[in-house]
Design an enzyme around this catalytic site. Structure first.
Site, PDB file in Angstrom:
ATOM      1  N   ASP A   1       0.832  -0.974   0.052  1.00 46.87           N
ATOM      2  CA  ASP A   1       0.085   0.277  -0.381  1.00 46.87           C
ATOM      3  C   ASP A   1       0.714   1.207   0.126  1.00 46.87           C
ATOM      4  OD1 ASP A   1      -2.707  -1.438  -0.088  1.00 46.87           O
ATOM      5  OD2 ASP A   1      -2.797  -1.227   1.807  1.00 46.87           O
TER       6      ASP A   1
ATOM      7  N   GLU B   1       2.826   1.438  -3.963  1.00 48.46           N
ATOM      8  CA  GLU B   1       1.966   1.796  -4.737  1.00 48.46           C
ATOM      9  C   GLU B   1       1.116   2.159  -4.821  1.00 48.46           C
ATOM     10  OE1 GLU B   1       1.587  -4.222  -5.549  1.00 48.46           O
ATOM     11  OE2 GLU B   1       0.639  -2.899  -4.631  1.00 48.46           O
TER      12      GLU B   1
ATOM     13  N   MET C   1      17.026   4.424  14.826  1.00 48.72           N
ATOM     14  CA  MET C   1      17.306   4.694  16.454  1.00 48.72           C
ATOM     15  C   MET C   1      18.437   5.891  16.522  1.00 48.72           C
ATOM     16  SD  MET C   1      14.452   3.071  18.012  1.00 48.72           S
ATOM     17  CE  MET C   1      14.693   3.664  18.934  1.00 48.72           C
TER      18      MET C   1
ATOM     19  N   ASN D   1     -11.047   0.197   0.060  1.00 46.17           N
ATOM     20  CA  ASN D   1     -11.810  -0.378   1.210  1.00 46.17           C
ATOM     21  C   ASN D   1     -11.412  -0.656   2.592  1.00 46.17           C
ATOM     22  OD1 ASN D   1     -10.104  -2.694  -0.509  1.00 46.17           O
ATOM     23  ND2 ASN D   1     -11.341  -3.997   1.007  1.00 46.17           N
ATOM     24  N   TYR D   2      -9.887  -0.036   2.442  1.00 50.81           N
ATOM     25  CA  TYR D   2      -9.385  -0.434   4.104  1.00 50.81           C
ATOM     26  C   TYR D   2      -9.085   0.568   4.463  1.00 50.81           C
ATOM     27  CZ  TYR D   2      -8.783  -5.224   5.921  1.00 50.81           C
ATOM     28  OH  TYR D   2      -9.249  -6.289   6.194  1.00 50.81           O
TER      29      TYR D   2
ATOM     30  N   ASP E   1      26.165   3.588  13.369  1.00 51.86           N
ATOM     31  CA  ASP E   1      24.648   4.215  13.485  1.00 51.86           C
ATOM     32  C   ASP E   1      23.687   3.167  12.780  1.00 51.86           C
ATOM     33  OD1 ASP E   1      22.390   5.589  12.848  1.00 51.86           O
ATOM     34  OD2 ASP E   1      23.789   7.386  11.088  1.00 51.86           O
TER      35      ASP E   1
END
Lengths: 727, 727
Positions: free
Chosen positions: A369, A372, A524, A456-457, A665
């Site tokens: 999601d 795309e 982090m 839809n979601y 890092d």
């Protein structure tokens, strides 16, 4: 018959033209007036008003309907997103760039190219901003291009043509326009009408094809599937099952039509519309309830993007791909008053949503999601009082359309304080000691929220900050199921040997089994950039004979990850570990390394075979936790170009290089997973299901950081009465 | 030296007498005036006032300081707890019963003996109550007795002497009085003084011994360990390490003193006191925040115990062992309006808290908080506005003291509506379709809460009901760590080979690793008593060659548990299942069996060897889920008599009988587990850590049950202002 067909075709032609006209008039890619793009009302499809009565205008400081004038925005922090002015400048620079001068092109992404981390870390308020640059992803001449535009010099200072397999995130213009492409096919129109669906009632969705081998190679493809909107806004419940149109995404040409479900009825519309305005009655089960703050919210937002609340400070911005980006997250040390680094950058890197039905119209539904569709592009304006409580602050997104024109996604992110009656810490002395002690502190948190509606979601993403130093990252799933049509109307019609690939939810409606994986990028920064990842393994230890009446106990054994493969973590229930990110160079007063731990939650793991093409592309879900050395090209877990990619640029591939990660890092990746076997309660709309994981201080502070926060006293709280306008 | 010793002993004797006097004057076992027991103020150790300023008196309907007059309580529902009048009657019947006439005895439990399930299910409001009976557990003559007292006839109608290994839950009087027993030992007093602790500063805890073999057999034993209260209310941070006094719980005689930690200093008191009144400064990080309900709460409590809210109804009562019992949980079907059974009874059955240090002063710390200490007995009055938000309703517990005298535990349970800004369901149409739809409903829940303070630890237990049919059972851990003294003040003093069994939290303080397991008894009643347990296994399925471009997908395979061993569930991350309780005789309109599923959370599993004595006693944690056929003698997962039990009456033993459970009246057991490796943030008080599991409807309703609930409108919400008395 001939005459009848002619009539039908005339009819179809008329409708097709009508729909095309409608489409064109609504296409966001065709703005005639730039100023209008900044005005929500003139841009309704992306900037909806509530489809219900608003009795009066909110009037607080955090008034979401107070539209901000973004035309005058200026950047004030090195990480601030590109402003309208800057986006306009990028657009004009790109327009004049040689590559694009004489060819059609589309800009698939225009965002700030963030300055190098050390520059950002070195910057402080009052300093001049580092040079402003835009990172641009464009399609032109059948190729994908990555460019850097220097806004100071007005030059394109970097230009690379992509050589990996995937394509860029679709533009919104592509997603909307491609849904009308099938109407150019008479075969398509005929089968739709043959199934009893009026073309005027058609709603179609652009469904990413994934990649399964040769047939998806060398052209950008998309599959379009359609629904009937007749008698319901919830067209998702009315699939025209088995009808799949393969479309070339560059040319919008129909490549192939698969038409297999002619025997499957379109499910009934009755009782599927979920809009409040469509209910013929309603139940007021619960009296109104509200979070109230008599002295107003405790957070401030400086310079549009810097959020300060309690002991926290961070930079917040909307992003077209990730949705929300939090940066430079820092906590005040209650002992020293110092601002301490916790995380340099956190974002939703990718989502992987594979459906579990291998048949023709379903096998390819293996969505990514973010890469795309653009997780931020799909984040709609939030609904005040319902998406976020009163006193929420709303932040707009400023993005670029496919031609580079800036537009405003209003109220895309909200920030609010949450209190639901939970307890931050407590202690009563028990009857055993009988001491008169009862100390309790309510738990109040700060929530940053967005909600992306990927067709839809609906995904609700919360970054929740607690005063005790914990950060909870929560994803809620709601919205509407992607359902499958079926000839069956009752389970007793179904042979026990037959696989439905889901649950019969209503007559002719199957909720197909699927998974959701949401992978977070967590750069982090525990008191500085150089950190180590430590597994603290809980191991069963046996006592020696005669040592103790106890046979066994748990022992914590620390294991520092040296290279990436040491940190490819598959969680284990019966061989558990804690996962610490520490600063090996900094210790607490009594000598523990300072750190934060990743506390897993939502641990569902993908069970698709690792060699199955979707899982190769979604290989970043092969482990729940990964740790990589920081690399500015490794931010999107499925690759920068994830559309139709073959999976050669995923987190799995990067991690397999097995680079050193000790005292470096480092970036931590965590995937929240959900298995979803639908049930009837998910029809016709799904109650929210949530999971979360935590970043929790572990010997980061010398001691409990919230001891000095007072409890609630009666006269701290507001005096309230019902609104006289209330029903 | 002789003279000095004499002086010291005189001194000790004086202090001992003083302490004994203090103890006796505070002992709850010695009430001189029965009426006073019902008055909170006269009974302060069990009924504390807040140790801080209350600026004004709350005045709402749900006013927690409005003391109820329990002397006139009458039962109105078959499951209502024994009233003051009934407890008084039981006391007088027991007093006259032959067994107790001429001997010392103590009542360890006096609660309602619930009528048979079918009687309760058949009862409806207006019917006469079924006969009222009391279940009594008593100790007399060195034996444990179980009796039934018929309140109608005034007779003891059942009397059994326990033949199992364990002993009853301690009485509060025992727990408090035994802590002073060591002072009778001159050796004890000497070593305390030698360690620099003034006897007047001593606070001691009664620590259940567990069972490890012969040495704990044939006598009731307890271990007492002590702390210095000097300069801090948080004496838990000041252990007198290594000093353990074994006491006979029946005679209160000191059996043995182990004195091993003389070289270990008592940790410093500085910065350990957590009381607000003890802070020399405070930080107002957050403005006041409150949950407000302009029209008041939406729930009602009928006849003192029947809670009705939204689409839910259930019976609620405090219980001295379980803490809280919810019964006859029923949900309204939105389609038919019918009240539908969901659960007959739910409660906290047992807690198992093993520490992970095998050394002399620690190995035995393997608490069973419900069966040994009484989870309800340890639940103290809740703190209004901090433990529960404004508008909470508070319920008192009415329990019996060791001599049978009733007393009131005021404000032991609260009921309130929670809204923290979460979203019940939402859907926006995305930019893809461009439809103007944005529908969102806020999530409001009903919470039933209690907080048990089992000495140092505070357990917050929430039963949370959602309008979508979900029940969330959540346990929060807060309070104070049980810490260990150590000579070390910095990790650099410690040899890397040495095991600390925990984390150095501060100078001379180690937080010892431990686990928490909280096992819930869930007598499910899905549309009737006869239910089945179904595992829905998510299995990887491979496609046949040529069948699909997909290699693999997930398939849900249903497997009905026939007998108990089929339902001994160890959760599996990579071979997952859903766990449904269904009514095989009832199907939805489209033919799915109606059901609820157990959604696991807090899945930490005990790693202690199954043959280790503590794990044998805590064998109910060997699986996360179990299912047993209903049996009214099987309610306490560690056995009715769990104190020093050998583990022969646990859920594991019952389940091993492998009885049939298909289409039977079944009970589901779920264990929430936590591994706790302490960190410095847990010092000197622990921020709450929570886990929860859910009971979730799965094809129980025909469709989403909350569609007809409206959103929030602006004028539904209150108009608030700051209290003019606010600082």
């Amino acid at each position: 018959m001939e005459g009848r067909n002619l009539l039908r075709y005339t009819f179809l032609l008329f409708f097709t033209l009508l729909l095309l006209l409608f489409t064109l008039s609504n296409l966001p890619s065709l703005p005639s007036n730039k100023a209008a793009l900044l005005d929500c009302a003139a841009y309704s499809p992306w900037c909806t008003s509530k489809n219900r009565i608003q009795s009066k205008k909110p009037d607080s400081l955090h008034n979401p309907t107070r539209r901000r004038r973004h035309s005058a925005d200026v950047p004030r922090h090195p990480l601030d997103p590109l402003t309208v002015t800057e986006l306009n400048k990028v657009q004009s620079i790109i327009k004049k760039y040689d590559l694009f001068k004489n060819t059609a092109y589309a800009l698939h992404s225009v965002v700030l190219e963030e300055p190098e981390k050390k520059v950002v870390l070195g910057w402080k308020k009052g300093d001049a901003l580092p040079p402003r640059k835009a990172a641009v992803v464009a399609r032109a001449g059948g190729a994908s291009h990555v460019l850097t535009v220097d806004l100071g010099s007005g030059e394109v200072t970097r230009h690379e043509e992509s050589r990996t397999s995937g394509y860029p995130t679709m533009t919104l213009e592509e997603m909307t326009s491609v849904t009308w492409a099938p109407l150019a096919s008479a075969d398509f129109n005929r089968t739709v009408v043959d199934r009893g669906v009026d073309l005027a009632d058609l709603a179609c969705l652009p469904i990413s094809t994934g990649w399964f081998g040769k047939s998806e190679e060398k052209r950008r493809l998309i599959k379009v599937q359609c629904y009937s909107t007749k008698d319901t806004a919830n067209f998702y419940m009315r699939p025209i099952e088995g009808l799949t149109v393969l479309v070339d995404l560059d040319t919008k040409q129909v490549v192939e039509i698969t038409d297999q479900g002619k025997n499957i009825p379109i499910p009934n519309a009755a009782n599927t519309d979920y809009r409040f305005s469509a209910q013929n009655s309603y139940q007021r089960l619960i009296n109104p309830i509200s979070i109230e703050q008599p002295k107003g919210p405790s957070f401030t937002i400086e310079d549009d993007h810097l959020v300060k609340w309690a002991n926290w400070e961070f930079h917040l911005k909307p992003d077209p791909r990730a949705g929300v980006v939090v940066s430079q997250v820092r906590a005040v040390d209650p002992g020293t008053g110092e601002m301490r680094d916790v995380m340099y950058k956190g974002l939703t890197s990718e989502l992987f949503v594979p459906y579990m039905d291998p048949t023709d119209a379903w096998y390819f539904k293996t969505y990514m999601d973010a890469g795309e569709y653009g997780f931020g592009l799909q984040a709609m304006p939030l609904d005040p009082l319902n998406d976020c409580p009163r006193n929420a602050y709303y932040m707009d997104g400023v993005f670029a359309a496919g031609d580079g024109t800036p537009y405003v996604r209003s109220d895309m992110v909200c920030v609010f304080e949450s209190y639901g009656g939970d307890i931050g810490w407590r202690h009563s002395e028990s009857p055993i000691t009988g001491m008169e002690i009862r100390e309790v502190r309510p738990k109040v948190t700060l929530v940053v929220r967005m909600a992306a509606s990927v067709a839809n979601y609906d995904y609700i993403v919360d970054w929740e900050f607690q005063t005790d130093g914990l950060i909870r990252i929560k994803v809620g799933l709601s919205g509407i199921l992607m359902v499958k049509g079926t000839p069956y109307s009752n389970m007793d019609q179904i042979n026990t040997q037959e696989t439905l690939y889901g649950t019969l939810l209503s007559e002719n409606v199957i909720g197909v089994i699927h998974d959701h994986y949401i992978t977070f990028y967590l750069d982090m920064e525990i008191d500085g950039s150089d950190n180590s990842f430590v597994k603290v393994n809980l191991e069963r230890e046996y006592t020696s004979p005669g040592e103790s009446p106890r046979m066994s106990y748990l022992k914590a054994v620390r294991e520092v990850a040296k290279t990436e493969k040491d940190a490819q973590i598959k969680l284990k229930l019966y061989d558990p570990s804690e996962f610490h990110v520490i600063n090996p160079a900094k210790k607490t007063r009594v000598g523990n390394p300072v750190g934060y731990k990743v506390v897993p939650g939502g641990t569902a793991a993908s069970l698709i075979d690792v060699n199955d093409p979707p899982q190769k592309r979604g290989a970043f879900t092969n482990n729940q936790i990964w740790v990589t050395p920081y690399n500015d090209t490794e931010q999107w877990a499925g690759g920068l170009f994830v559309y139709q990619s073959h999976g050669e640029d995923t987190l799995q591939e990067w991690s397999n290089r097995d680079r050193e990660i000790e005292n470096k890092d480092i970036v931590v990746w965590y995937t929240l997973g959900f298995h979803h076997i639908p049930c009837q309660e998910d029809f016709p709309i799904m109650p929210t299901v949530s999971s979360s994981f935590d970043l929790k201080p572990v010997n980061f502070f010398e001691r409990n950081p919230i001891l000095k926060i007072p409890p609630n006293f009666e006269n701290d709280l507001p005096i309230c009465k019902a609104d006289s306008a209330a029903a």
